[in-house]
Scaffold this motif. Structure first.
Motif, mmCIF file in Angstrom:
data_model
loop_
_atom_site.group_PDB
_atom_site.id
_atom_site.type_symbol
_atom_site.label_atom_id
_atom_site.label_comp_id
_atom_site.label_asym_id
_atom_site.label_seq_id
_atom_site.Cartn_x
_atom_site.Cartn_y
_atom_site.Cartn_z
ATOM 1 N N TYR A 31 0.815 -1.192 0.000
ATOM 2 C CA TYR A 31 0.000 0.000 0.000
ATOM 3 C C TYR A 31 0.856 1.252 0.000
ATOM 4 N N TYR A 35 -0.365 12.287 0.398
ATOM 5 C CA TYR A 35 -1.093 13.251 1.203
ATOM 6 C C TYR A 35 -0.556 14.644 0.895
ATOM 7 N N LEU A 43 -3.547 16.260 7.392
ATOM 8 C CA LEU A 43 -3.053 15.478 6.259
ATOM 9 C C LEU A 43 -4.258 14.987 5.461
ATOM 10 N N LEU A 45 -5.737 12.980 2.126
ATOM 11 C CA LEU A 45 -5.387 11.929 1.183
ATOM 12 C C LEU A 45 -5.727 12.355 -0.247
ATOM 13 N N TYR A 48 -4.370 6.833 -3.539
ATOM 14 C CA TYR A 48 -3.712 5.713 -2.901
ATOM 15 C C TYR A 48 -3.718 4.504 -3.834
ATOM 16 N N ARG A 94 2.750 1.219 3.596
ATOM 17 C CA ARG A 94 2.644 0.261 4.686
ATOM 18 C C ARG A 94 2.414 -1.118 4.090
ATOM 19 N N ALA A 98 -4.485 -2.154 7.399
ATOM 20 C CA ALA A 98 -4.346 -0.823 8.003
ATOM 21 C C ALA A 98 -3.830 -0.900 9.428
ATOM 22 N N TYR A 99 -3.789 -2.095 10.033
ATOM 23 C CA TYR A 99 -3.295 -2.210 11.397
ATOM 24 C C TYR A 99 -1.778 -2.085 11.474
ATOM 25 N N TYR B 32 -9.523 1.212 14.188
ATOM 26 C CA TYR B 32 -8.079 1.356 14.374
ATOM 27 C C TYR B 32 -7.766 2.837 14.476
ATOM 28 N N SER B 93 -9.413 4.558 11.070
ATOM 29 C CA SER B 93 -9.529 3.700 9.893
ATOM 30 C C SER B 93 -10.419 2.510 10.225
ATOM 31 N N PRO B 94 -11.126 1.996 9.216
ATOM 32 C CA PRO B 94 -11.884 0.761 9.442
ATOM 33 C C PRO B 94 -10.979 -0.437 9.641
ATOM 34 N N GLY B 95 -9.675 -0.266 9.386
ATOM 35 C CA GLY B 95 -8.777 -1.392 9.511
ATOM 36 C C GLY B 95 -8.908 -2.292 8.297
ATOM 37 N N ASN B 100 -10.283 -0.518 2.571
ATOM 38 C CA ASN B 100 -10.334 -0.144 3.988
ATOM 39 C C ASN B 100 -8.995 0.332 4.491
ATOM 40 N N TYR B 101 -8.084 0.515 3.605
ATOM 41 C CA TYR B 101 -6.758 0.980 3.960
ATOM 42 C C TYR B 101 -6.762 2.422 4.458
ATOM 43 N N LYS B 102 -7.690 3.217 3.995
ATOM 44 C CA LYS B 102 -7.588 4.653 4.164
ATOM 45 C C LYS B 102 -7.595 5.096 5.617
ATOM 46 N N LEU B 103 -6.614 5.948 5.937
ATOM 47 C CA LEU B 103 -6.553 6.617 7.225
ATOM 48 C C LEU B 103 -7.117 8.015 7.054
ATOM 49 N N PHE B 105 -7.231 11.622 8.917
ATOM 50 C CA PHE B 105 -6.503 12.330 9.965
ATOM 51 C C PHE B 105 -7.301 13.505 10.510
#
Lengths: 113, 115
Positions: A31, A35, A43, A45, A48, A94, A98-99, B32, B93-95, B100-103, B105
């Motif tokens: 991934y 940003y 930040l 997005l 992506y 990453r 997302a974790y 998350y 994020s949904p994790g 579902n990657y998106k953070l 902020f």
């Protein structure tokens, strides 16, 4: 490992010019994302990618294009620069879900006159 | 989409005092919640994160708490030091992977620790 690298560090453009911001990572991360950071805006997005050949829009995609031909590289193209695109741009990557920790590049400070 | 609100936008404390930064989120699917620290002129770096199945997490002088019912989470820094001075960002994020990657902020909090 160099981690996430970005070039250039600084750039000044005139309105209407085009350019590409380079981003590369050597951690084999699936991934990658771009940003922009503006004062008081956090930040945001832009675009992506979840893997080579797959890209999608983020929150503020207008005026920017991306492509992902390899796992390592994720360039950001400004098609016709506008003063509103003056900002600091961060690339991030990453691995997996997302974790996992998201690593940022050092940033590119872009000024459009 | 997700919306993350962060408060306060600026925070000034005396060295040795505690600092608390609060964030709220809108999407109940988020599970998350990382926190990033950005020193002046540097890149953001992860300092601590928490998942929705945990109510609190500590790492030395830093702790994060999460209230899923109220949809808010907080960063606590104890015994602040001048090197804690930075901008702090919360995110949600949904994790998971894929889209579902998106953070998302928050807008950031500028913390200043006065010697």
């Amino acid at each position: 490992n160099a981690g996430v690298t970005q070039t250039p560090k600084f750039q000044v453009l005139k309105t209407g010019q085009s350019m590409t911001l380079q981003c590369a990572q050597d951690m084999n991360h699936e991934y990658m994302s771009w940003y922009r950071q503006d004062p008081g805006m956090g930040l945001r997005l832009i675009h992506y990618s979840v893997g080579a050949g797959i890209t999608d829009q983020g929150e503020v995609p207008n005026g920017y294009n991306v492509s992902r031909s390899t796992t390592e590289d994720f360039p950001l193209r400004l098609l016709s620069a506008a003063p509103s695109q003056t900002s600091v741009y961060f690339c991030a990557s990453r691995k997996g879900t997302a974790y996992n920790e998201q690593f940022f590049g050092p940033g590119t400070r872009l000024t459009v006159l | 989409g997700e919306n993350v609100e962060q408060h306060p936008s600026t925070l000034s404390v005396q060295e040795g005092d505690s600092a608390v930064i609060k964030c709220t989120y809108s999407d109940s699917a988020s599970n998350y919640f990382p926190w990033y620290k950005q020193e002046l002129g540097k890149r953001p770096q992860l300092i601590i994160d928490i998942r929705s199945n945990v109510g609190e997490k500590k790492d030395q002088r830093i702790a994060v708490t999460l209230n899923k019912t109220a949809k808010h989470f907080s960063l606590h820094i104890t015994e602040t030091q001048p090197e804690d001075s930075a901008v702090y960002f919360c995110a949600a994020s949904p994790g998971g992977g894929g889209s579902n990657y998106k953070l998302t902020f928050g807008k950031g909090t500028l913390l200043t620790v006065n010697p």
